[in-house]
Design an enzyme around this catalytic site. Structure first.
Site, PDB file in Angstrom:
ATOM      1  N   ARG A 121       1.283  -1.477   0.119  1.00 18.59           N
ATOM      2  CA  ARG A 121      -0.064   0.161  -0.028  1.00 18.59           C
ATOM      3  C   ARG A 121       1.152   1.277  -0.237  1.00 18.59           C
ATOM      4  NH1 ARG A 121      -4.598   0.173   3.678  1.00 18.59           N
ATOM      5  NH2 ARG A 121      -2.804  -0.929   5.293  1.00 18.59           N
ATOM      6  N   SER A 147     -11.411   5.255  17.216  1.00 24.00           N
ATOM      7  CA  SER A 147     -12.210   3.995  17.188  1.00 24.00           C
ATOM      8  C   SER A 147     -11.002   2.841  18.061  1.00 24.00           C
ATOM      9  CB  SER A 147     -12.343   3.276  15.885  1.00 24.00           C
ATOM     10  OG  SER A 147     -12.481   1.894  16.615  1.00 24.00           O
ATOM     11  N   GLY A 157     -10.059   0.380  22.328  1.00 25.70           N
ATOM     12  CA  GLY A 157      -8.331  -0.403  22.137  1.00 25.70           C
ATOM     13  C   GLY A 157      -8.037  -1.200  20.878  1.00 25.70           C
ATOM     14  N   LEU A 189      -8.679  -4.266  18.641  1.00 22.05           N
ATOM     15  CA  LEU A 189      -9.196  -5.456  19.177  1.00 22.05           C
ATOM     16  C   LEU A 189      -8.090  -6.558  18.156  1.00 22.05           C
ATOM     17  CD1 LEU A 189     -12.174  -4.588  18.730  1.00 22.05           C
ATOM     18  CD2 LEU A 189     -11.064  -4.186  20.735  1.00 22.05           C
ATOM     19  N   GLY A 199      -0.649  -4.517   9.733  1.00 22.81           N
ATOM     20  CA  GLY A 199      -1.343  -3.708  11.062  1.00 22.81           C
ATOM     21  C   GLY A 199      -0.669  -1.993  10.447  1.00 22.81           C
ATOM     22  N   GLU A 200      -0.106  -2.028   9.461  1.00 22.60           N
ATOM     23  CA  GLU A 200       0.874  -0.824   9.325  1.00 22.60           C
ATOM     24  C   GLU A 200      -0.375   0.582   9.579  1.00 22.60           C
ATOM     25  OE1 GLU A 200       3.421   2.535   6.845  1.00 22.60           O
ATOM     26  OE2 GLU A 200       2.812   0.530   6.496  1.00 22.60           O
ATOM     27  N   ARG A 201      -1.855   0.607   8.823  1.00 19.20           N
ATOM     28  CA  ARG A 201      -2.463   1.295   9.327  1.00 19.20           C
ATOM     29  C   ARG A 201      -3.151   1.695  10.697  1.00 19.20           C
ATOM     30  NH1 ARG A 201      -7.368   2.537   7.990  1.00 19.20           N
ATOM     31  NH2 ARG A 201      -7.353   4.227   7.026  1.00 19.20           N
TER      32      ARG A 201
END
Length: 218
Positions: free
Chosen positions: A47, A59, A64, A66, A84-86
């Site tokens: 990306r 959020s 936290g 999730l 999971g960079e975002r």
């Protein structure tokens, strides 16, 4: 509110469609809480555009993280993000000091596969990022179109179409960007032209038709 990434009483969850499969085959898979400043992004992340993180950060402030990040140890006390960079960037914006992670001991090929598959499953990639990501699997690791199709759960035709888009010349890419042409169907029509000169002509016709349409509306 705690600045740890995982709220009390909430267990880490992850998508068994690909995470568990790689975790089972990996030499080592460990769930842990890792300080944000000891995590770094993957330079080969498919990306290019991260997008607006404000909603995700809000959020995370409330609930936290999730879904844990997937990371690989660098061997120097830091970890590289596999997926999971975002979430990592949004957690930083939310003021978290630590985030939940799943540490996987896997090779470079598996890292590239997971990074691409996660983004495809989340539909986070634009048409260019998806095309270049698939082409990268082939150029870096020698995968055929058929092998890539099986790994990402798409048809061979879809993969071949993405390769056609990835192979568009830089000048054509830039012209598409300037004209805001991002529809896959249109890009495939451009890719099917005889040569680069014909591609330029095809794009000029699109722009000319759009101008006529705007004039008729007026």
């Amino acid at each position: 509110m705690s600045k740890r990434g995982l709220p009390s009483g909430v267990k880490m969850r992850h998508d068994s469609h690909y995470v568990e499969e790689f975790a089972k085959s990996a030499n080592r898979s460990v769930g842990r809480i890792i300080p944000i400043n000891q995590i770094e992004p993957n330079p080969e992340q498919p990306r290019v555009e991260i997008g607006d993180l404000s909603e995700l950060a809000n959020s995370i402030k409330q609930k936290g993280v999730l879904e844990p990040l997937l990371v690989k140890p660098n061997g120097d006390g830091t970890w590289m993000i596999i997926a999971g960079e975002r979430r990592w960037r949004a957690s930083n914006l939310a003021g978290l000091r630590e985030v939940p992670c799943i540490e996987l001991d896997i090779d470079e090929k598996s890292i590239a596969e997971i990074a691409l598959i996660e983004n495809l499953q989340r539909k986070d990639l634009n048409v260019w990022e998806e095309a270049d990501g698939l082409a990268s699997l082939s150029s870096r690791f020698g995968y055929t179109h058929e092998q890539i199709a099986k790994k990402i759960g798409k048809s061979r035709t879809t993969v071949t179409e993405s390769f056609a888009i990835s192979g568009l010349p830089d000048a054509i890419r830039e012209k598409c960007r300037q004209a805001n042409i991002n529809a896959k169907s249109t890009l495939l029509e451009i890719a099917r032209q005889f040569d680069e000169k014909a591609m330029h002509g095809f794009l000029d016709n699109i722009k000319s038709q759009e101008l006529k349409n705007r004039q008729q509306i007026r």
